[in-house]
Scaffold this active site. Structure first.
Site, PDB file in Angstrom:
ATOM      1  N   ASP A   5       0.876  -1.168   0.000  1.00 27.73           N
ATOM      2  CA  ASP A   5       0.000   0.000   0.000  1.00 27.73           C
ATOM      3  C   ASP A   5       0.906   1.209   0.000  1.00 27.73           C
ATOM      4  OD1 ASP A   5      -1.673   2.161   0.727  1.00 27.73           O
ATOM      5  OD2 ASP A   5      -3.153   0.681   1.376  1.00 27.73           O
ATOM      6  N   LEU A1121      -5.896   4.211   3.151  1.00 31.37           N
ATOM      7  CA  LEU A1121      -7.239   3.653   3.026  1.00 31.37           C
ATOM      8  C   LEU A1121      -7.277   2.138   3.168  1.00 31.37           C
ATOM      9  CD1 LEU A1121     -10.183   4.409   2.464  1.00 31.37           C
ATOM     10  CD2 LEU A1121      -9.709   4.109   0.030  1.00 31.37           C
ATOM     11  N   THR A1432      -3.646  -0.882  -2.292  1.00 27.05           N
ATOM     12  CA  THR A1432      -5.049  -0.836  -1.872  1.00 27.05           C
ATOM     13  C   THR A1432      -5.604   0.579  -1.823  1.00 27.05           C
ATOM     14  OG1 THR A1432      -4.311  -0.855   0.437  1.00 27.05           O
ATOM     15  CG2 THR A1432      -4.896  -2.958  -0.543  1.00 27.05           C
ATOM     16  N   CYS A1433      -4.755   1.562  -1.523  1.00 30.56           N
ATOM     17  CA  CYS A1433      -5.250   2.939  -1.447  1.00 30.56           C
ATOM     18  C   CYS A1433      -5.687   3.458  -2.800  1.00 30.56           C
ATOM     19  CB  CYS A1433      -4.183   3.859  -0.870  1.00 30.56           C
ATOM     20  SG  CYS A1433      -3.852   3.541   0.865  1.00 30.56           S
ATOM     21  N   ALA A1434      -5.120   2.919  -3.861  1.00 33.72           N
ATOM     22  CA  ALA A1434      -5.445   3.381  -5.211  1.00 33.72           C
ATOM     23  C   ALA A1434      -6.254   2.351  -5.983  1.00 33.72           C
ATOM     24  CB  ALA A1434      -4.164   3.706  -5.971  1.00 33.72           C
TER      25      ALA A1434
END
EC number: 2.3.2.26
Length: 1466
Positions: A5, A1121, A1432-1434
């Site tokens: 991440d 996130l 995961t954030c994007a």
């Protein structure tokens, strides 16, 4: 496998704007009051990303006080002094201050000024080498390379000092134009690149180059392309020039040379070529028509085939400028072809075209049809205009099956305005132009009669829906003009069909009723209202002329005759506004003064464009393009209100004369309806008998659907039928078991028609007002939140010994309007302390404040200040705008004075607290003792003045402002009757879409366009009452937005509005709007092995904190996130553990659950519903606490927009809604059958057993055979004392059923439900959640079905960096994903996003979008040896290029099963 991440950005705490306040003091010599200015905007200067940059010193940069383009006065004077005292003789001022004289000399180095350092000398030599390019082209080329590189590291001031600009420009133009150097392609490319770099760092040099004919020189390079790199560099340079000298490009002629080799260029070069043409055409004059005409031959095919969005936008700018500049009829017809018209219309409905481009398309089309009747007829005959408009509107639909009125709520207002204006100018003007003006007329027949009839039939329903669903006056006026012109197209004595007449009656009745109510309530005729009334009356007149008989009958049946007759009498008591109605003065595009931010950059356009290079030696934004001036359209006829009143009265009399000539029809049928209504009133319904219900609803159907006609909405109300039905609703609702079956049996397909009549009646009769803050244009909308309001704080003395308020003069302050009165409290405390200090310095013993009183002032709480407006108390938690606005609305003062005059607010201080402070013992300066005494005082509660124990944080004030609102009216209105009938029908129907009222939804959307009204707590009561008690009237998207507006606090409200309005793109960093609502982020690091217990502690500490919470795990590098979503998913799962004892389970033996070692049985797998609580066990307190945490957790997830993974039973939220709304659960024994049906939602087996018992309650033999005792089945929980020893018999069976129902869905779970509500309300009031139905809530919290079809995946996946949507790898991935079973879907989603659930709405609402990129193999390994990884954030999937689909499936399966346990780097 490593799961990564990459969102490693640091966050910092950001305080909300209204907590920081700066005071500015103004002294008014003409009054005895002080004036202050309070700016509550945040002034946090920290970098948003927490990055601190060190400035590197450059010895060469700081020369004569200038460093990196900034002037340093200290350095300047030091160098000036040093130079002045130098031993060198003969130095003049120009030598001493070269930087200053460079600026004064227009950016050019003064002649005779010597170089000041070695670099300058080096650059001069390089320039000399370029001048001598004829002698040595190679040296010149190398010199140009070095010059270009140097200029990239300079700013404008350094260039002015170091480079002889004029000499360099001359030499570069000479290199490019010299025929002896034409073969030196590399040299010419370097010269062109150097020229571009010079323009970029010193834009002033562009004008100098243009004077040297650089445009003509560069054009020659494009006439025949021998070196593509040179051509592309020439295009890039010309494009830069065209941004400020587009007119010079146009005057140079032959625009085709820039795009004649368009197909051979790269996409980058194509964009530059089109940009040159677009900038040149942005300000076309009619004198350049021949140039444009030749260019259109090449532009047209490029435009029709353009797929690149950037190129398409620039081409539309070009067309916009051309059509605006050469708007003569014969000229337009020479350059605009049918293909261009069709493509423009096609673009208006394309989902790939931006809103701005669509608006430009409509403006271009509108200008064309306004000036050419030939092209207008061409569009009408060949383009199927009604279908074009429908496609444009439906492109904003949320569902493919949505009706038009549902879709219109999401169509931008600007699109509706453009559509109305386009059609109004497409059609010939009407004969009697009362509200429009247009001189041109058709000189030939308009079209075939069949074409006209089709146009009227197809467009009229669309325009009626647009008018009914828009609250915008310009849109409504355009639509009215379009309708009038449509009806004028119908040949005389050719009646409209019944459908058109019905649609128009719906519009006329609603519009006249609404406008009449507005005049009656406000006792004032505004210009906009007057124009609308005149337009509607014109529509009526045209209908009567076209088809008398049928229309007159409809007008009378709809009650329009009475409405028309009432207008003349209304104006006897109405104020008349003498001002004129001007076209689109507020929000359309007729004001050239505000055309666009770059309208002044073209230096050759005379007065309108002068003043481009007025800032010398400083940075400024260079334009991206030349935007054409906006078009003007003159359609609305200016009218004073006096003239409008005369026209309304005359038109009404004319209509009434025509109506009175025709005899009344249908009176006998209406008499029959009145008789049936009286019969309905007298019916006594036994709701337990199906026959009685059948008889009642059959009679209702006979009243509405007659054999020869259907009751109109007006007749439905005026006949008393709505009142008769609503009076029986409460009785009918008690038998929910039979109602649905009866309604379907009686009405069948006509049930939808019944609802349509109710909706039309509601639309016509509702009079809910939209309130605004009185700010329009650039000050309205989001900008209003930064507005300041002027108030006068006037002290009120409580007693003669009150030294505090006596020494305080009335003070005028300017304060941010969304600040609360707590801000005033802080200001007053500071002001009182200042007064105390001044008095003590002056030695005034009579007015002076002693030391004890100073301590008392510092100890004052916000609750110790009492504020009043006209004697009415104000809470310190209320916003200043809200309090003043409500007062102004109550007193009906003019809003035009709201923002200009100061508003008087009186305040007083709790003197009892101060007197108590005087009685405290002298501590001799012991600070600790003083603080202890202060704390004791603050703990005391004074019944009269100090009733607030704990004040909520400012960010959460908005929650308390909008509490649960109920209709407190005792006398119900016709609107209430219709609402109750609709609510009853909604409870007994599955189709929810038919209950959405488009007009009310449009009104709510319009009201929510007033952020200051929302933030100020001034929303009208109807918005709260309707959304919570009749939420079915509004679409889901509108209700969710409303919930966020009124429940999530100031910070999130402002951020929501910033996001919606896309604020910040074009604003400077110091704009106060950008400082509003800055939300604090708390990042918490937690252990992975104790997530649940840690999560409960976090909820305990931060549950009601207004900050955004973000999680990361100890010993893991992932942040942002992804880990946060995983935390919420894990907590969701842990709350579902059987061991917590919160939920009902299929296995009733709790001991076996605890001993079960199989992890598959660790969680509750059925729908979650609270287990019955045993009142005798000690564990019940813990269970209640867990439900409290659960409520807090869910509220937190909504505030922070996190995804949950619960599988709630719908009955859970049905009961919490009931408990929150009525503070009690239903009386289940009042309708036993319905209660048993509810039990079936919880436990189908128990539900079936209860149904059997209830049906056999009188059969003792059957009951005895059950061998039941008074305990909850499957448990040891007694229903009564010693229940295990008491058998269930036919004599006590009803008691048993009642107790069991209560245990399962009543008192046995009431405490858990209340704990859940209490916990949830720590985030925001649970009553605000009533706006959402239980069905919607269980979907939001994780139970929604997700769409993983190939069609959805193809439309939602973005491929990039090595892949495109045609890549075999992408096709294989979609094949694999669409074949996942439910378990693999959860694993893959958690692997990709951090949560096992997609957000509500599925892949379509995933933000950022799901993106797939190529993962490269390294170190000699093959792609098949790699596993996929994610960010995961994007929502970023890095996928190797596997050799086949099976290997891909295996690797993905391995990754999602093994890689979801940690966030690491890959």
């Amino acid at each position: 496998m490593d799961r990564e991440d990459s969102n490693n950005s640091d966050y910092r705490d950001e305080d909300n704007s209204h907590n920081n306040h700066n005071l500015h003091h103004y002294v008014d010599d003409d009054s005895d009051s002080d004036e202050y200015h309070i700016d509550s905007s945040s002034h946090d200067e920290d970098d948003e990303d927490g990055i601190v940059e060190d400035d590197d010193e450059d010895d060469d940069e700081e020369v004569h006080g200038f460093h990196n383009g900034d002037f340093n006065p200290n350095s300047f004077f030091q160098q000036f002094t040093a130079n002045a005292g130098s031993s060198e003789g003969g130095r003049n001022l120009e030598d001493m201050l070269p930087g200053l004289f460079s600026m004064m000399n227009g950016g050019r180095v003064p002649s005779g000024m010597g170089s000041t350092n070695s670099r300058d000398s080096r650059i001069s030599k390089l320039v000399d080498n370029v001048v001598k390019a004829n002698e040595d082209p190679y040296i010149a080329m190398e010199s140009l390379k070095e010059l270009s590189e140097n200029m990239l590291m300079m700013n404008q001031l350094v260039v002015d000092r170091a480079i002889p600009t004029e000499k360099l420009v001359n030499s570069l133009v000479n290199v490019l134009s010299n025929p002896f150097l034409a073969a030196e392609m590399e040299l010419q490319m370097q010269a062109c690149r150097c020229l571009y770099n010079l323009f970029e760092v010193n834009p002033e040099s562009i004008s100098l180059a243009v004077e040297k004919k650089v445009i003509q020189v560069l054009k020659e390079k494009l006439s025949e392309i021998n070196f593509i790199d040179l051509a592309e560099q020439v295009l890039e340079t010309l494009e830069y020039i065209s941004r400020v000298h587009g007119r010079e490009i146009l005057k140079a002629g032959d625009l085709t040379c820039y795009i004649q080799y368009y197909d051979f260029f790269t996409i980058h070069a194509q964009r530059k070529a089109i940009a040159i043409v677009a900038n040149a055409c942005a300000r076309v004059h009619i004198t350049e028509f021949n140039i444009v005409k030749d260019a259109m031959v090449v532009i047209a095919p490029i435009f029709q085939n353009a797929s690149d969005k950037n190129i398409l936008s620039r081409l539309l700018y070009a067309l916009y400028g051309i059509v605006r500049g050469v708007d003569e009829t014969n000229v337009l017809e020479e350059i605009i072809t049918t293909n261009i018209l069709e493509h423009l219309l096609l673009l208006t409905s394309s989902s790939d075209v931006s809103l701005d481009d669509k608006l430009n398309c409509y403006d271009i089309l509108t200008k064309i049809v306004a000036n050419s009747r030939v092209l207008s007829r061409n569009i009408i005959e060949n383009c199927n205009i009604s279908q074009v408009i429908l496609r444009c509107l439906n492109s904003y639909s949320k569902s493919p099956d949505a009706a038009l009125h549902e879709t219109l709520m999401f169509v931008p207002n600007d699109i509706l305005l453009r559509i109305g204006r386009f059609i109004a100018l497409l059609l010939p003007p009407e004969e009697d132009q009362k509200i429009s003006m247009e001189q041109s007329t058709y000189d030939s027949p308009f079209g075939e009669e069949s074409t006209l009839k089709s146009l009227v039939d197809n467009l009229t329903p669309i325009f009626v829906d647009i008018y009914m669903n828009s609250m915008d006056f310009p849109v409504r006026k355009y639509i009215l003009i379009s309708l009038i012109r449509l009806l004028s197209c119908i040949p005389k004595d050719t009646p409209c069909n019944d459908k058109i007449n019905t649609e128009l009656m719906r519009l006329i009745g609603s519009a006249l009723a609404q406008n009449k109510t507005h005049i009656t309530d406000n006792k004032k005729l505004s210009n906009d209202i007057g124009v609308l009334i005149v337009g509607i009356l014109q529509v009526i007149t045209l209908l009567i002329k076209k088809s008398k008989g049928d229309v007159i009958s409809l007008l009378k049946r709809e009650g329009i005759t009475e409405l028309v007759g009432s207008f003349p009498s209304e104006f006897n008591t109405t104020k008349i506004d003498p001002s004129l109605v001007f076209e689109e003065s507020n929000d359309d595009n007729d004001n050239d003064d505000d055309d666009d931010e770059y309208s002044g950059y073209d230096s050759e356009l005379g007065d309108e464009d002068e003043g481009f290079f007025k800032i010398v030696g400083s940075d400024f934004d260079f334009p991206d393009c030349v935007k054409p001036k906006k078009m003007k359209f003159w359609i609305f006829r200016p009218r004073s209100s006096v003239i409008l009143v005369d026209e309304i009265v005359d038109e009404c009399k004319l209509i009434l004369d025509n109506l009175n000539k025709e005899s009344s029809t249908g009176s006998s049928q209406l008499n029959e309806i009145h008789t049936l209504v009286e019969k309905l009133d007298q019916i006594d319904i036994d709701t337990t008998k199906y026959v009685d219900l059948l008889q009642y609803w059959t009679l209702v159907r006979e009243c509405i659907f007659r054999t020869d006609f259907t009751l109109s909405p007006f007749e439905f109300i005026s006949s008393g039928l709505s009142l008769a039905i609503s009076s029986k609703i409460k009785v009918l609702a008690s038998t929910s078991n039979n109602n649905k079956r009866v309604l379907i049996e009686v009405f069948g397909e006509k049930l939808a028609n019944f609802i349509d009549i109710l909706q039309a009646a509601l639309t016509r009769t509702e009079t809910f007002e939209i309130v605004d803050c009185g700010l329009q244009g650039s000050e309205g909308g989001m900008a209003s939140l930064g507005k300041q309001i002027t108030i006068e704080l006037v002290p009120i003395s409580n007693s003669e010994g009150d030294k505090f308020t006596k020494s305080f003069k009335p003070t005028i302050i300017s304060i941010q309007c969304i600040s609360s009165f707590k801000t005033c409290c802080e200001f007053l405390k500071s002001r009182l302390l200042n007064i105390s200090f001044v008095e003590s310095m002056l030695g005034n013993e009579t007015c002076g404040i002693n030391t004890e009183e100073v301590k008392a002032i510092k100890a004052l709480n916000d609750s110790d200040f009492l504020f009043r407006i006209d004697g009415n108390p104000i809470s310190v938690n209320e916003t200043i705008f809200g309090a003043v606005f409500k007062h102004v609305a109550k007193t009906q003062e003019e809003m035009k004075d709201f923002w200009t005059k100061p508003h008087s607010i009186k305040f007083s201080i709790n003197m009892k607290k101060l007197k108590r402070f005087e009685e405290l013992p002298d501590t001799g300066g012991n600070r600790a003792s003083i603080e202890e005494n202060i704390s004791d005082i603050e703990m005391e509660n004074d019944d009269e003045t100090d009733t607030t124990v704990t004040a909520p944080s400012d960010d959460m004030i908005i929650n308390s402002v909008y509490g649960l609102k109920k209709n407190t009216q005792t006398n119900l209105t016709p609107v209430d009757h219709i609402l109750y009938i609709l609510k009853f029908l909604r409870a007994n129907m599955d189709n929810t879409d038919v209950f959405i009222n488009s007009k009310l939804s449009a009104k709510l959307a319009k009201q929510l366009d007033e952020p200051l009204i929302i933030a100020g707590g001034a929303l009208p009561d109807w918005t709260l009452y309707l959304t919570r008690d009749f939420s079915f009237l509004f679409p889901f998207e509108s209700r969710i937005f409303f919930l966020k507006c009124v429940s999530f606090g100031y910070g999130r409200l402002i951020q929501l509005w910033k996001s919606k309005a896309e604020v910040g793109k074009d604003l400077s960093s110091d704009n106060p709007i950008l400082q509003l609502g800055r939300i604090t982020r708390h990042k918490l690091r937690i252990p992975r092995d104790k997530i649940f217990l840690t999560g409960l502690k976090i909820l305990d500490k931060y549950g009601s904190n207004p900050s955004i919470l973000e999680m990361e795990y100890q010993d893991e590098v992932g942040t942002g996130l992804g880990p946060t979503l995983e935390f919420y998913a894990t907590m969701s799962m842990d709350f579902s553990r059987k061991s917590l004892g919160m939920w009902r389970t299929d296995n009733y033996n709790s001991e076996s659950d605890e001993s079960d070692s199989d992890t598959n049985h660790e969680y509750v797998t059925q729908l979650l519903f609270p287990a019955t609580m045993d009142p005798l066990i000690e564990k019940r307190g813990k269970v209640k606490e867990l439900f409290f945490y659960l409520g807090e957790f869910i509220a937190r997830s909504m505030l922070d927009n996190r995804i949950l993974d619960f599988n709630f039973n719908i009955l859970f939220f049905s009961l919490t809604h009931e408990l929150a709304r009525n503070h009690t659960l239903p009386d289940y024994m009042a309708n036993v059958e319905h209660s048993i049906d509810m039990i079936s939602y919880v436990d189908k087996q128990i539900g079936n057993s209860l149904k059997y018992m209830y049906e056999n309650r009188d059969n003792s033999e059957n009951i005895d055979e059950l061998y039941l005792t008074f305990i909850v089945p499957g448990t040891t929980i007694p229903l009564i004392e010693n229940g295990d020893d008491i058998s269930v018999t036919s004599t006590n069976i009803l008691e048993y059923i009642g107790l069991l129902i209560s245990a399962l869905i009543g008192n046995g779970i009431k405490q858990q439900l209340q704990s859940f509500i209490d916990g949830f309300s720590k985030g925001f009031p649970y009553t605000n959640l009533l706006i959402l139905s239980p069905d919607e809530l269980i979907d939001i919290f994780g139970r929604v079905e997700e769409d993983w079809s190939k069609e959805t995946l193809y439309s939602c996946i973005v491929s990039d960096h090595g892949y495109n949507m045609d890549s075999t790898t992408i096709h294989d991935l979609i094949d694999i994903m669409s074949s996942f079973d439910p378990k693999d879907k959860r694993l893959f989603t958690q692997f990709l996003t951090g949560s096992p659930r997609l957000p509500f709405g599925g892949f379509k609402t995933l933000k950022p979008k799901f993106t797939v990129v190529l993962k490269h193999a390294e170190d000699g390994l093959s792609p098949d040896q790699y596993l996929p990884s994610v960010m995961t954030c994007a929502n970023y999937l890095k996928l190797p290029k596997y050799s086949n689909q099976e290997i891909m499936r295996t690797r993905i399966q391995q990754a999602i099963e093994e890689g979801a346990g940690a966030f690491l780097l890959s």
